[in-house]
Design a protein around this motif. Structure first.
Motif, mmCIF file in Angstrom:
data_model
loop_
_atom_site.group_PDB
_atom_site.id
_atom_site.type_symbol
_atom_site.label_atom_id
_atom_site.label_comp_id
_atom_site.label_asym_id
_atom_site.label_seq_id
_atom_site.Cartn_x
_atom_site.Cartn_y
_atom_site.Cartn_z
ATOM 1 N N ALA A 121 6.746 -2.940 6.957
ATOM 2 C CA ALA A 121 8.029 -2.617 7.604
ATOM 3 C C ALA A 121 9.039 -2.069 6.592
ATOM 4 O O ALA A 121 10.209 -1.848 6.939
ATOM 5 N N GLY A 122 8.600 -1.873 5.363
ATOM 6 C CA GLY A 122 9.483 -1.317 4.339
ATOM 7 C C GLY A 122 10.571 -2.287 3.889
ATOM 8 O O GLY A 122 11.646 -1.882 3.447
ATOM 9 N N LYS A 123 10.276 -3.601 4.019
ATOM 10 C CA LYS A 123 11.315 -4.602 3.707
ATOM 11 C C LYS A 123 11.137 -5.270 2.351
ATOM 12 O O LYS A 123 11.741 -6.316 2.081
ATOM 13 N N THR A 124 10.273 -4.690 1.501
ATOM 14 C CA THR A 124 9.966 -5.353 0.229
ATOM 15 C C THR A 124 11.235 -5.721 -0.553
ATOM 16 O O THR A 124 11.436 -6.889 -0.900
ATOM 17 N N ASN A 125 12.090 -4.749 -0.811
ATOM 18 C CA ASN A 125 13.265 -5.022 -1.647
ATOM 19 C C ASN A 125 14.199 -6.049 -1.014
ATOM 20 O O ASN A 125 14.742 -6.911 -1.704
ATOM 21 N N GLU A 126 14.339 -5.955 0.297
ATOM 22 C CA GLU A 126 15.206 -6.906 1.014
ATOM 23 C C GLU A 126 14.707 -8.345 0.836
ATOM 24 O O GLU A 126 15.471 -9.254 0.525
ATOM 25 N N VAL A 127 13.389 -8.523 1.017
ATOM 26 C CA VAL A 127 12.798 -9.861 0.900
ATOM 27 C C VAL A 127 12.885 -10.369 -0.543
ATOM 28 O O VAL A 127 13.271 -11.508 -0.797
ATOM 29 N N ILE A 128 12.559 -9.494 -1.477
ATOM 30 C CA ILE A 128 12.583 -9.883 -2.894
ATOM 31 C C ILE A 128 14.007 -10.250 -3.315
ATOM 32 O O ILE A 128 14.232 -11.233 -4.010
#
Ligand code: PEP
Length: 242
Positions: A132-139
């Motif tokens: 979902a392209g949420k890597t940076n948000e989650v990290i």
């Protein structure tokens, strides 16, 4: 900024006491230019400590309370008593199967630092979040909450995309570098650039002798957290001699 590389093998729930001693005794006789660690099963820790030589030996988890009625758990005080060199916290398997939260990871990290045990704090996004392209948000959320108000330069951070753990799928070197760089940028915002530059950031997720070289060549990757490929001494030696 010179950061000493650190490669740690996480044995998870594998290996007998006998096999753990043989492995660590053999490995510990080598000398390394980097830091090399093994996290065996908890019960073997004080035993392999006797033969660890040049290897750091640490735990895979510890409890987030100092002591008390927490049946089945192991305290950080006990880890200190047996001279555990480091402790992994927030591994995705613990977040997934044992409801470990950013808050408990943060509490453990603080207690470990008080006990002078190096925390190896894991963060990483799930396959769903990645797609979902949420890597940076989650990290960002994990870093901000798991690593708040700590002596950050004394911590090791491990970026482990959950979808790459034990699956044979590795993040591309470019993705691994980009996320590790992003982690350092977040740490610089929370602390300072100077402090962030001291933090060693590992990549973990299907690291093997064949891909370690290019990962370690990345400017923001200072080591690896290795599961499967740390179980055989030949592959682990090959890996640490990248
Ligand atoms: C891990 O569990 O920390 C890990 C990275 O495992 P593997 O190397 O087997 O993907």
């Amino acid at each position: 900024m010179m950061r000493k590389p650190i490669i740690i093998g996480n044995w998870k729930m594998n290996k007998s006491i006998h096999d753990s001693i043989i492995f660590i005794d053999e490995l510990g006789k080598d000398s390394f230019e980097i830091e090399v660690g093994i996290a065996p099963q908890m019960i073997t820790l004080p035993i392999v400590n006797e033969v660890k030589g040049n290897v750091l030996v640490g735990a895979q988890n510890a409890n987030d309370h100092l002591e008390g009625a927490y049946t089945g758990e192991v305290s950080i005080a006990l880890l200190q008593e047996i001279n555990s060199d480091f402790c992994i916290v927030g591994h995705s398997e613990r977040r997934q199967y044992y409801n470990e939260t950013n808050k408990s990871v943060n509490d453990k990290t603080k207690l470990l630092l008080d006990a002078k045990i190096m925390p190896v704090v894991c963060v990483g996004e799930s396959l769903e979040e990645y797609e979902a392209g949420k890597t940076n948000e989650v990290i960002k959320e994990q870093i901000n909450n798991s690593l708040a108000d700590v002596s950050i330069a004394d911590c090791v951070v491990a970026y482990e995309p959950v979808w790459a753990i034990g699956t044979g799928k590795t993040a591309t070197t470019q993705t691994a570098q980009e996320v590790c760089k992003f982690i350092r940028e977040e740490l610089a915002k929370m602390y300072s650039q100077e402090e962030a530059d001291k933090v060693r950031i590992q990549y973990g997720g299907s690291v093997k002798p064949s891909n370690i070289g290019e990962l370690m060549a990345c400017p923001d990757i200072d080591g690896a957290l290795v599961g499967g490929a740390s179980l055989e001494i030949a592959s682990f030696k090959e890996l640490i001699n990248y």
